[in-house]
Design a protein around this motif. Structure first.
Motif, short mmCIF file in Angstrom:
data_model
loop_
_atom_site.label_atom_id
_atom_site.label_comp_id
_atom_site.label_asym_id
_atom_site.label_seq_id
_atom_site.Cartn_x
_atom_site.Cartn_y
_atom_site.Cartn_z
N ILE A 1 39.21 28.68 45.92
CA ILE A 1 39.87 27.46 45.43
C ILE A 1 39.99 27.56 43.91
O ILE A 1 39.02 27.36 43.18
N GLY A 2 41.17 27.92 43.44
CA GLY A 2 41.39 28.06 42.00
C GLY A 2 40.93 29.37 41.42
O GLY A 2 41.12 29.64 40.24
N VAL A 3 40.30 30.20 42.24
CA VAL A 3 39.84 31.53 41.81
C VAL A 3 40.11 32.51 42.95
O VAL A 3 40.52 32.13 44.05
N LYS A 4 39.84 33.80 42.70
CA LYS A 4 40.04 34.80 43.73
C LYS A 4 38.97 34.64 44.82
O LYS A 4 37.79 34.49 44.54
N GLU A 5 39.42 34.64 46.06
CA GLU A 5 38.51 34.49 47.20
C GLU A 5 37.52 35.65 47.27
O GLU A 5 37.89 36.81 47.10
N ASN A 6 36.24 35.32 47.52
CA ASN A 6 35.20 36.35 47.54
C ASN A 6 34.14 36.00 48.58
O ASN A 6 33.24 35.19 48.33
N GLU A 7 34.24 36.61 49.76
CA GLU A 7 33.30 36.32 50.83
C GLU A 7 31.88 36.80 50.50
O GLU A 7 30.91 36.33 51.09
N ASN A 8 31.76 37.74 49.58
CA ASN A 8 30.45 38.30 49.22
C ASN A 8 29.85 37.61 47.99
O ASN A 8 28.90 38.12 47.39
N TYR A 9 30.40 36.48 47.61
CA TYR A 9 30.02 35.82 46.36
C TYR A 9 28.51 35.52 46.29
O TYR A 9 27.87 35.81 45.27
N ILE A 10 27.95 34.96 47.35
CA ILE A 10 26.54 34.56 47.30
C ILE A 10 25.64 35.78 47.08
O ILE A 10 24.75 35.75 46.22
N GLN A 11 25.87 36.85 47.83
CA GLN A 11 25.03 38.04 47.67
C GLN A 11 25.21 38.66 46.29
O GLN A 11 24.24 39.11 45.67
N GLU A 12 26.42 38.66 45.77
CA GLU A 12 26.66 39.21 44.43
C GLU A 12 25.91 38.40 43.38
O GLU A 12 25.34 38.97 42.44
N GLN A 13 25.89 37.10 43.54
CA GLN A 13 25.18 36.24 42.58
C GLN A 13 23.66 36.39 42.72
O GLN A 13 22.94 36.31 41.72
N ARG A 14 23.19 36.62 43.93
CA ARG A 14 21.75 36.88 44.12
C ARG A 14 21.34 38.15 43.37
O ARG A 14 20.29 38.19 42.73
N GLU A 15 22.18 39.17 43.46
CA GLU A 15 21.88 40.41 42.75
C GLU A 15 21.87 40.20 41.25
O GLU A 15 20.99 40.73 40.54
N ILE A 16 22.81 39.41 40.75
CA ILE A 16 22.84 39.08 39.32
C ILE A 16 21.57 38.32 38.94
O ILE A 16 20.96 38.57 37.88
N GLN A 17 21.16 37.41 39.82
CA GLN A 17 19.95 36.62 39.56
C GLN A 17 18.72 37.53 39.46
O GLN A 17 17.91 37.41 38.55
N TYR A 18 18.57 38.45 40.40
CA TYR A 18 17.41 39.34 40.40
C TYR A 18 17.42 40.27 39.20
O TYR A 18 16.36 40.57 38.63
N LYS A 19 18.58 40.72 38.81
CA LYS A 19 18.67 41.54 37.60
C LYS A 19 18.24 40.70 36.39
O LYS A 19 17.57 41.21 35.48
N GLY A 20 18.62 39.43 36.40
CA GLY A 20 18.25 38.54 35.31
C GLY A 20 16.76 38.31 35.22
O GLY A 20 16.20 38.17 34.11
N PHE A 21 16.07 38.27 36.37
CA PHE A 21 14.62 38.14 36.35
C PHE A 21 13.99 39.25 35.52
O PHE A 21 12.98 39.06 34.86
N VAL A 22 14.62 40.42 35.56
CA VAL A 22 14.09 41.60 34.86
C VAL A 22 14.52 41.63 33.39
O VAL A 22 13.69 41.85 32.51
N THR A 23 15.81 41.41 33.13
CA THR A 23 16.36 41.74 31.81
C THR A 23 16.61 40.54 30.90
O THR A 23 16.89 40.73 29.71
N ASN A 24 16.53 39.32 31.43
CA ASN A 24 16.78 38.15 30.59
C ASN A 24 15.61 37.93 29.62
O ASN A 24 14.57 37.39 29.98
N THR A 25 15.80 38.35 28.38
CA THR A 25 14.71 38.29 27.40
C THR A 25 14.29 36.87 27.06
O THR A 25 13.19 36.65 26.54
N GLU A 26 15.15 35.89 27.37
CA GLU A 26 14.78 34.49 27.13
C GLU A 26 13.62 34.07 28.03
O GLU A 26 12.92 33.10 27.72
#
Length: 333
Positions: A152-177
């Motif tokens: 809706i207003g963006v490109k359709e992505n059925e794998n969106y949730i899993q892709e965001q989970r992976e970004i989240q887990y990477k952030g647990f490691v590398t987010n210096t904040e």
């Protein structure tokens, strides 16, 4: 029932190996095999025993009683993990009181916590709550999930949730904040008081921290992963409730979004149901933890920092050796 089955298995395995010993002069290999099997049985038994069932406590586990490759064991009755205790009942409170002086580290963001909750009345007096948030990305809000999975207003992505989970887990490691909070958490973990790590469900942020502690202490990889995915068992009823109650609400929200969107408002009800099906599938599988996520995070530590020791010193302000001295023991046989 579970313990009885393990005991029977232990007796059978022991008998088989003893018979093998009589038929084999080289007992070294057999001794090693027996040790590995016994350890496996103990670990699998502990996996169930470490989950504390009292009142409405959910996903409440003792991190202790996990074997390390050094021959030592992760110290028990020191660090616990749990889903939120916002509505803990009397039986749950009684168990919490039995822990004695304990620090509850709440890893949730302000947005995840009901602002009307008075923790001084919800939690027993022996529990001191400390708020050190590790925020979950807004990209995983229901609104963002609907928009991106359905396009809706963006490109359709059925794998969106899993892709965001992976970004989240990477952030647990590398987010210096987050490193300053990690260092504060470490001080409590190594202090004299018991510690409870609290999340919304106690599976992702806490799953990462737990796996990192275990891996940094050189726990066997298999046991690290077994412990991580055990949340799928302890949270089974929570997942079912989400599927039965919350998913239909999100689906209804999605239908309203589609009907209001210029590109989709002419779809028939049947076409809307068909378009929403990938969203339903994504939502129903989104809560369970996957070994691929934690493997991704742990591998990223080695890739980006070279070793757990380097990462611990930088992000948590402690060395592997110090961690071992404080959080592991030599178990008396």
């Amino acid at each position: 029932m579970y313990k009885k089955q393990l005991k029977r298995l232990l007796l059978v395995v022991t008998a088989v190996l003893l018979i093998s010993c009589d038929q084999n002069d080289d007992t070294t290999v057999l001794d090693e095999s027996l040790s590995k099997i016994l350890t496996e049985i103990v670990v699998q038994s502990n996996l169930a025993d470490r989950t504390k069932k009292a009142g409405n406590l959910t996903n409440f586990k003792d991190l202790g009683e996990l074997p390390l490759q050094s021959g030592r064991w992760f110290k028990k009755n020191k660090i616990f993990r749990t889903a939120h205790l916002d509505n803990v009942d009397k039986k749950g409170k009684k168990f919490l009181e039995s822990l004695g002086e304990t620090v509850l580290i709440d890893l949730r963001s302000d947005e995840e916590i009901d602002s009307n909750i008075d923790f001084s009345t919800v939690l027993p007096k022996n529990i001191t709550r400390v708020h050190l948030p590790i925020p979950i990305s807004n990209a995983l809000s229901n609104g963002e999930i609907i928009k991106n999975v359905l396009g809706i207003g963006v490109k359709e992505n059925e794998n969106y949730i899993q892709e965001q989970r992976e970004i989240q887990y990477k952030g647990f490691v590398t987010n210096t904040e987050l490193f300053e909070h990690y260092k504060k958490i470490t001080k409590y973990l190594l202090g004299d008081k018991k510690v409870i790590l609290q999340g919304e469900m106690g599976k992702d942020r806490i799953g990462f921290l737990t796996a990192l502690l275990y891996s940094s202490l050189n726990a066997y990889d298999k046991y690290v992963i077994d412990d991580y995915i055990h949340a799928n068992t302890t949270l089974k009823e929570v997942f079912k409730d989400y599927k039965d109650n919350e998913v239909p609400e999100i689906v209804e929200m999605a239908k309203n979004e589609l009907q209001a969107a210029p590109d989709f408002n002419k779809l028939s009800e049947e076409e809307i149901d068909k378009k929403i099906q990938p969203l339903v599938t994504s939502l129903e599988t989104s809560l369970s933890v996957k070994k691929e996520d934690i493997n991704l995070a742990l591998a990223l530590i080695i890739k980006e920092y070279g070793s757990y020791d380097v990462y611990l010193k930088l992000a948590f302000g402690i060395s592997q050796k110090e961690l071992e001295e404080k959080l592991s023991i030599k178990k008396q046989g």
